[in-house]
Write an enzyme that holds these catalytic residues in place. Structure first.
Site, PDB file in Angstrom:
ATOM      1  N   GLY A   1      46.071  11.522  31.578  1.00 51.12           N
ATOM      2  CA  GLY A   1      46.547  10.422  32.314  1.00 51.12           C
ATOM      3  C   GLY A   1      45.356  10.255  33.585  1.00 51.12           C
TER       4      GLY A   1
ATOM      5  N   LEU B   1      53.847  15.219  35.401  1.00 57.50           N
ATOM      6  CA  LEU B   1      53.087  13.816  35.582  1.00 57.50           C
ATOM      7  C   LEU B   1      53.587  12.952  34.585  1.00 57.50           C
ATOM      8  CD1 LEU B   1      49.703  14.916  36.952  1.00 57.50           C
ATOM      9  CD2 LEU B   1      52.014  15.131  38.112  1.00 57.50           C
TER      10      LEU B   1
ATOM     11  N   THR C   1      61.463   9.259  28.783  1.00 61.38           N
ATOM     12  CA  THR C   1      60.503  10.271  29.414  1.00 61.38           C
ATOM     13  C   THR C   1      60.702  10.786  30.732  1.00 61.38           C
ATOM     14  OG1 THR C   1      58.667   9.040  27.974  1.00 61.38           O
ATOM     15  CG2 THR C   1      57.799  10.461  30.076  1.00 61.38           C
TER      16      THR C   1
ATOM     17  N   TYR D   1      61.742   2.415  35.139  1.00 56.99           N
ATOM     18  CA  TYR D   1      61.021   3.198  35.837  1.00 56.99           C
ATOM     19  C   TYR D   1      61.476   3.753  37.145  1.00 56.99           C
ATOM     20  CZ  TYR D   1      56.785   5.046  38.015  1.00 56.99           C
ATOM     21  OH  TYR D   1      55.944   5.866  38.622  1.00 56.99           O
TER      22      TYR D   1
ATOM     23  N   LYS E   1      63.000   7.641  37.644  1.00 56.45           N
ATOM     24  CA  LYS E   1      62.500   8.696  38.503  1.00 56.45           C
ATOM     25  C   LYS E   1      63.603   8.934  39.422  1.00 56.45           C
ATOM     26  CE  LYS E   1      57.899   8.642  37.561  1.00 56.45           C
ATOM     27  NZ  LYS E   1      57.123  10.105  37.384  1.00 56.45           N
TER      28      LYS E   1
END
Length: 325
Positions: free
Chosen positions: A14, A75, A94, A147, A151
Site C-alpha cells: 500500500g 498497516l 480486516t 473503519y 480501528k
C-alpha cells in the site's frame, strides 16, 4: 543467529507500506511484505522485487500466518471511505480478525508489534486539537463506522494483549497523510484535488470548504513509525502521528490550483454523513516520547506529490476521479 531484523509489514504494497519497506531496507532489515492487493498495488513495490532482503507474500491477514519475524507493522486495512465502504464487512474483518491474527503471531514468536491506528477513532471531535486522552465522538452505526469502530476495537485488542500476555505493542494514531503512491482514485482530498487540477477538471469540495484538516507528508510519518518502534518497552501509546499545521479544504484547493497553474474551477457538493468538521493532532506526546515532529511543509510536500501524479498521467495510469473525502 540472524543479524538483520526480520520485519513483517502487513499492507506492505500500500501507500504507507511501500514507503516503510524502502525505509527498513535502507536500514539493512529483512522485509516480508504481506498484502492481498485489495487496495495495495504491485506497482508500489515492483522496484523492490529482486532486492536480496525483500520478500513479497500474497496473503489476507484475516487468515492466520505462520512465519518467523522480530517485528510486525500492522498497516493492512482500506483507509479511504471509497475503499472501506466498498466492502464494509471486509473492512471490519480486516481491522479485527487481522489484528487478532497479527497479535497471535507476535505472541507466538515474541515479536513487538506496531498498530497503524487512525485519527478516525476521534470521530467528529468535540475537542480541538485532539489529544490522545480524548475518547472521541463516533457514530457506531454510520457508513464510516466499519473503519472507525474497527480501528477502535483493534486498539482494544492491542492493549488487552499487552495487559493479558505482556506483549510489547506500539499504537500510533495516523492523521491525514499524503505523498507519492497515494491511490489516484481513492477519493482522498489531496490526490483528488491534484488530479482534478492537473487535468483542468472542476475541483469538488464538500460543503463550503470550511472544514479543516492537517496534512502530513509521507516521509515524516514513516520516520515516526520507525521512531516509535524503537522506543522502550513501556512506551505503548497511543501516540498521535500527524502534522499539527491546520488548513481549510478551500485553502488546500486554492494552493493546489496555484502550484499546478490549473484552469480548474471549484464546485461545491453536499457534505457526506459524519464528515468531521475539524481534524488536527496534538503531538505533544510524539515530541516528548519520540523526539519527533514533521519537517516537510505543505508547499514542499504538495510539489513532490504533484510531480508524482504528473508522471502517472503521462503514463496513462489516471482516468477518473471520485469526489474527495
Amino acid at each position: 543467529m540472524h543479524l538483520e531484523r526480520r520485519v513483517l509489514i502487513s499492507g506492505g504494497a500500500g501507500f504507507l507500506g511501500s514507503h516503510l519497506s524502502e525505509r527498513l531496507l535502507s536500514q539493512g532489515c529483512q522485509v516480508l511484505c504481506v498484502d492481498n492487493f485489495f487496495t495495495g498495488t504491485r506497482r508500489n513495490i515492483e522496484h523492490l522485487i529482486g532486492e536480496k532482503n525483500f520478500e513479497l507474500l500474497r496473503h489476507d491477514i484475516c487468515q492466520p500466518l505462520f512465519v518467523e519475524v522480530d517485528e510486525i507493522y500492522n498497516l493492512a486495512c482500506p483507509a479511504s471511505p471509497i475503499h472501506y465502504q466498498r466492502d464494509p464487512v471486509k473492512t471490519t474483518k480486516t481491522s479485527i480478525l487481522g489484528a487478532l491474527n497479527m497479535l497471535g503471531l507476535a505472541k507466538r514468536v515474541g515479536a513487538k508489534i506496531f498498530q497503524a491506528s487512525t485519527s478516525e477513532v476521534y470521530g467528529d471531535p468535540s475537542v480541538h486539537p485532539q489529544p490522545e486522552e480524548y475518547w472521541g465522538n463516533v457514530n457506531p452505526i454510520g457508513p464510516r463506522s466499519c473503519y472507525d469502530e474497527g480501528k477502535r476495537c483493534a486498539e482494544t485488542l492491542f492493549f488487552d494483549y499487552r495487559r493479558q500476555h505482556n506483549l510489547e505493542i506500539k499504537v500510533g494514531r495516523i492523521f491525514n497523510t499524503y505523498g507519492p503512491r497515494t491511490h489516484p482514485n481513492d477519493g482522498r482530498v489531496v490526490s483528488s484535488f491534484i488530479v482534478q487540477a492537473l487535468t483542468n477538471r472542476p475541483i469538488t469540495i464538500f460543503g463550503e470548504g470550511r472544514q479543516t484538516r492537517s496534512f502530513c507528508y509521507v516521509s515524516d510519518l514513516i520516520e515516526a513509525f520507525v521512531g516509535m518502534m524503537a522506543t522502550p518497552r513501556e512506551v505503548a501509546g497511543p501516540v498521535n502521528l500527524g502534522n499539527p499545521a491546520e488548513f481549510t479544504i478551500a485553502e488546500l484547493a486554492t494552493q493546489i490550483i496555484e502550484l499546478t497553474n490549473s484552469r480548474s474551477e471549484i464546485i461545491n457538493l453536499p457534505l457526506p454523513q459524519d464528515d468531521p468538521q475539524q481534524r488536527r493532532p496534538d503531538i505533544s506526546k510524539a515530541k516528548k516520547l519520540l523526539d519527533w515532529e514533521p519537517k516537510v511543509g505543505l508547499t514542499e510536500g504538495l510539489t513532490k506529490t504533484i510531480e508524482y501524479f504528473e508522471g502517472m498521467i503521462a503514463e496513462g495510469l489516471v482516468q477518473r476521479v471520485h469526489a474527495p473525502t
